[in-house]
Write an enzyme that holds these catalytic residues in place. Structure first.
Site, PDB file in Angstrom:
ATOM      1  N   ASP A  97       5.491 -15.632  11.013  1.00  0.00           N
ATOM      2  CA  ASP A  97       6.001 -14.270  11.085  1.00  0.00           C
ATOM      3  C   ASP A  97       5.763 -13.727  12.484  1.00  0.00           C
ATOM      4  O   ASP A  97       4.669 -13.878  13.036  1.00  0.00           O
ATOM      5  CB  ASP A  97       5.302 -13.401  10.033  1.00  0.00           C
ATOM      6  CG  ASP A  97       6.051 -12.102   9.808  1.00  0.00           C
ATOM      7  OD1 ASP A  97       7.285 -12.080   9.961  1.00  0.00           O
ATOM      8  OD2 ASP A  97       5.396 -11.099   9.482  1.00  0.00           O
ATOM      9  N   GLU A 149       5.322   3.137   8.919  1.00  0.00           N
ATOM     10  CA  GLU A 149       5.954   3.930   9.975  1.00  0.00           C
ATOM     11  C   GLU A 149       6.695   5.143   9.396  1.00  0.00           C
ATOM     12  O   GLU A 149       6.632   6.236   9.940  1.00  0.00           O
ATOM     13  CB  GLU A 149       6.941   3.067  10.758  1.00  0.00           C
ATOM     14  CG  GLU A 149       6.307   1.912  11.515  1.00  0.00           C
ATOM     15  CD  GLU A 149       7.346   0.881  11.922  1.00  0.00           C
ATOM     16  OE1 GLU A 149       7.567  -0.083  11.155  1.00  0.00           O
ATOM     17  OE2 GLU A 149       7.949   1.050  12.988  1.00  0.00           O
ATOM     18  N   LYS A 176      -1.156 -10.471   4.016  1.00  0.00           N
ATOM     19  CA  LYS A 176       0.236 -10.927   4.086  1.00  0.00           C
ATOM     20  C   LYS A 176       0.488 -12.106   3.163  1.00  0.00           C
ATOM     21  O   LYS A 176       1.538 -12.733   3.253  1.00  0.00           O
ATOM     22  CB  LYS A 176       0.538 -11.359   5.531  1.00  0.00           C
ATOM     23  CG  LYS A 176       0.339 -10.264   6.560  1.00  0.00           C
ATOM     24  CD  LYS A 176       1.507  -9.295   6.586  1.00  0.00           C
ATOM     25  CE  LYS A 176       1.476  -8.440   7.844  1.00  0.00           C
ATOM     26  NZ  LYS A 176       2.745  -7.695   8.013  1.00  0.00           N
ATOM     27  N   ARG A 196      -1.737  -2.857   3.676  1.00  0.00           N
ATOM     28  CA  ARG A 196      -2.219  -2.254   4.931  1.00  0.00           C
ATOM     29  C   ARG A 196      -3.728  -2.045   4.944  1.00  0.00           C
ATOM     30  O   ARG A 196      -4.355  -2.119   6.007  1.00  0.00           O
ATOM     31  CB  ARG A 196      -1.531  -0.906   5.170  1.00  0.00           C
ATOM     32  CG  ARG A 196      -0.031  -0.979   5.263  1.00  0.00           C
ATOM     33  CD  ARG A 196       0.435  -1.788   6.455  1.00  0.00           C
ATOM     34  NE  ARG A 196       1.889  -1.860   6.489  1.00  0.00           N
ATOM     35  CZ  ARG A 196       2.560  -2.727   7.245  1.00  0.00           C
ATOM     36  NH1 ARG A 196       1.921  -3.609   8.010  1.00  0.00           N
ATOM     37  NH2 ARG A 196       3.860  -2.741   7.234  1.00  0.00           N
TER      38      ARG A 196
END
Lengths: 413, 413
Positions: free
Chosen positions: A120, A355, A245, A229
């Site tokens: 990634d 975000e 992840k 997160r």
């Protein structure tokens, strides 16, 4: 290039993502077993049956349950199959009576490839700046190496799943900012990342140039890199994200081939810092593909929460792949390269909830009145993508996943 | 447990690493094709031939070119094969006339498994402290999460090679501390890392406990995680090492099974911080295995540059594997977990040149008068390991690799 007309009527609509211009590669099961297929309008061409009937070249590599054996044959075979499929499905086809089509609505779509290894990247300039600003402040947002290296890390191939697979909220070590020590608990800040995955169709030994890397890529899929997160924040120093992840990465069911995207090639952005020669692009290597993310709460209406474009990325997949080989790292057929989160500069073009909600400080509002900072159990995420041609669309098919509740006790047997 | 006597005389020596107590699993080729073998003294038992002759259980899983199919059968099968091999090779064996032995000196040793995915950990307390001191100073040496998490990152399975494979010095982006920008050049600080790799022999879905994780481990190999320190320094923030670790990782040719190491089980060190319950060990899960690193310059004499012990690690492979699954990450047969560099507290027990030469500030001296801060072209590194029993040794076999010069132009074709 205009719309290419097919005798499959649904493929001639301006709305379908699967006109004759596309011909994306997938694997399906309509109850008669998993086999290779190509999407055309609202139907799937049974590639295995067509190969058995002698209608396609390289039939020996088309009888399995993934596209890996065919990809291994290389670019000449890729072009030959595309030409034969185009003939078979075009308006004037003389063998249409021999072609087996399966309604897409009656098929389950499976993993199109066996993922060899998964990497990634972090190639979106705006995403990197946003994440850096949230965690380290805007003055230290972009790491010093970011404008020189397409930064990437190895992910976990075993965790890659196909669209439609439920994703269970993970447990992990979480440390609140004010706490001294972590607890082991279900993730509270579970997120998505809008990406496109490049599928490596040819192997390499030793370093390859950007042009050679581009030739190795078979096609592209939508990719959602589910991200915990809070687990990430505690674990990622100094060796990078790991369990944050590793729960799941969802890929779309249809591989849009590089050939189908050829009319939509465009250039990566101007360089803010000149790249070292081995990473410079000899031509346009990113694509103009419109992307969106939709979120539907359990039982609620779907809302589009982000709209952006593949061409927002600073580094192309070919540059990422070239960088991946600099040390001599061997690449294999079936390697999957996630692009990194694709965020535009506008607020509603950000590719992650981290975000979009600015780390939870600005929750987004959904049409039903609910708000979201991060994902809730029952939320269904859908990524969509399409390149727009003259009267036709080259679509990627939906890439969906529903968040299901964490295990009550992960160690109960 | 005393030495078990074999009719293979060389297996009864106190010096061999391969007495009947060991029976490590490998793959060899003596010119008649690659097949499974088990080391016994200075010979290799032809496992494939013994299986065909009906001398071993689970013969259907013993005819391939790696141990993966057999590992997949699980712990009961592992115990049954070990019992049958012990019978076959013990002093009183009645079928010795049917057993095919190949002299080890006449065989080439190949990869014992197909590596599914490769993860590398950072589980040595002294190593983490040393590296942290070099890069961030002693006051910030140990990251805040280190005493809570067996920190790991995903490596690249395609880069894992077997002992005896030459390792080419990589190219990469290097930025000198005083420079503003990087150059693309051959690595100047090429290093080794002394580790032990755990081989996962059973798959999992969802989180597994430390006890379950221990049951999933088939055995252990020596592992050298070649590391480009200058590439790593520039690339590793914020997502961890990538190309610095992707040139090659060398594993030893012989998998020492967990069963053979059973008499040497011992406990990991006292916890400086209590571990969260899911990471606590229900019993001793590390092993007393003496380790050493030898370096031989091209054409020069070999010198031992480090001596340490597997039990120096703070976290066992079972704890690492349990942590690896916390997020739900699926594990697969053939997954390889590098332990992290094993360094003792004494200066001559450090497991990397970065530590031995303290980042080049204290070069080590070799017997021929040469010094080393990092590896030179032509250097041959050999890792060795053995557990010491009562009159016998359980050895791992040499794990070697020679550094060869970087490509002159990596893109010349």
């Amino acid at each position: 290039m205009p719309l290419l007309k097919s005798w499959v009527e649904s493929a001639n609509s301006a709305e379908t993502g699967f006109p004759l211009n596309n011909l994306p590669c997938g694997v399906f099961d309509d109850g008669a077993g998993a086999r290779l297929g190509v999407a055309i309008g609202d139907m799937i061409l049974d590639v295995a049956a067509a190969a058995r009937a002698g209608l396609l070249p390289h039939g020996a590599a088309l009888g399995g349950r993934d596209w890996n054996a065919f990809m291994a044959l290389g670019p000449a075979a890729w072009a030959e199959l595309r030409a034969a499929l185009t003939d078979l499905l075009s308006e004037g086809s003389e063998v249409r009576a021999q072609v087996v089509l399966v309604p897409m609505a009656e098929a389950r779509l499976l993993m199109p490839i066996t993922v060899a290894e998964y990497t990634d990247f972090y190639a979106g300039r705006t995403h990197a700046f946003n994440v850096g600003s949230i965690f380290r402040g805007p003055e230290n947002a972009l790491p010093p190496n970011w404008l020189s290296i397409p930064i990437g890390y190895n992910g976990r191939a075993s965790s890659v799943v196909v669209s439609g697979t439920d994703v269970r909220r993970p447990w992990g070590q979480l440390k609140a900012p004010e706490a001294d020590l972590p607890v082991f608990a279900p993730c509270r800040r579970f997120d998505m990342e809008l990406e496109i995955g490049a599928i490596v169709g040819q192997p390499s030994e030793g370093p390859v140039s950007v042009a050679e890397a581009d030739d190795m890529i078979f096609g592209y899929v939508l990719l959602n890199d589910w991200s915990a997160r809070d687990i990430q924040a505690w674990e990622y120093q100094p060796l990078g994200p790991f369990q944050a992840k590793a729960t799941a990465t969802t890929i779309g069911p249809w591989i849009v081939t590089k050939a189908a995207l050829e009319p939509f090639r465009t250039s990566t952005p101007e360089r803010e810092r000149e790249l070292l020669p081995h990473l410079q692009e000899p031509g346009p290597m990113i694509y103009d593909v419109e992307l969106e993310v939709a979120l539907a709460p359990e039982g609620g209406a779907e809302a589009t929460i982000s709209r952006t474009n593949f061409r927002e990325l600073y580094y192309s997949a070919a540059q990422q792949l070239a960088h991946h080989t600099t040390s001599g790292c061997p690449m294999r057929v079936g390697d999957l390269l996630g692009s990194g989160t694709i965020s535009g500069t506008a607020k509603d073009s950000r590719g992650s909830l981290l975000e979009l909600s600015w780390s939870g400080s600005e929750p987004i509002e959904l049409p039903g009145g609910e708000t979201r900072s991060f994902l809730e159990d029952g939320d269904t995420l859908t990524l969509r993508g399409a390149a727009r041609g003259d009267g036709y669309r080259v679509g990627f098919g939906d890439c969906t996943g529903t968040v299901i509740a964490a295990l009550k006790d992960p160690y109960a047997r």
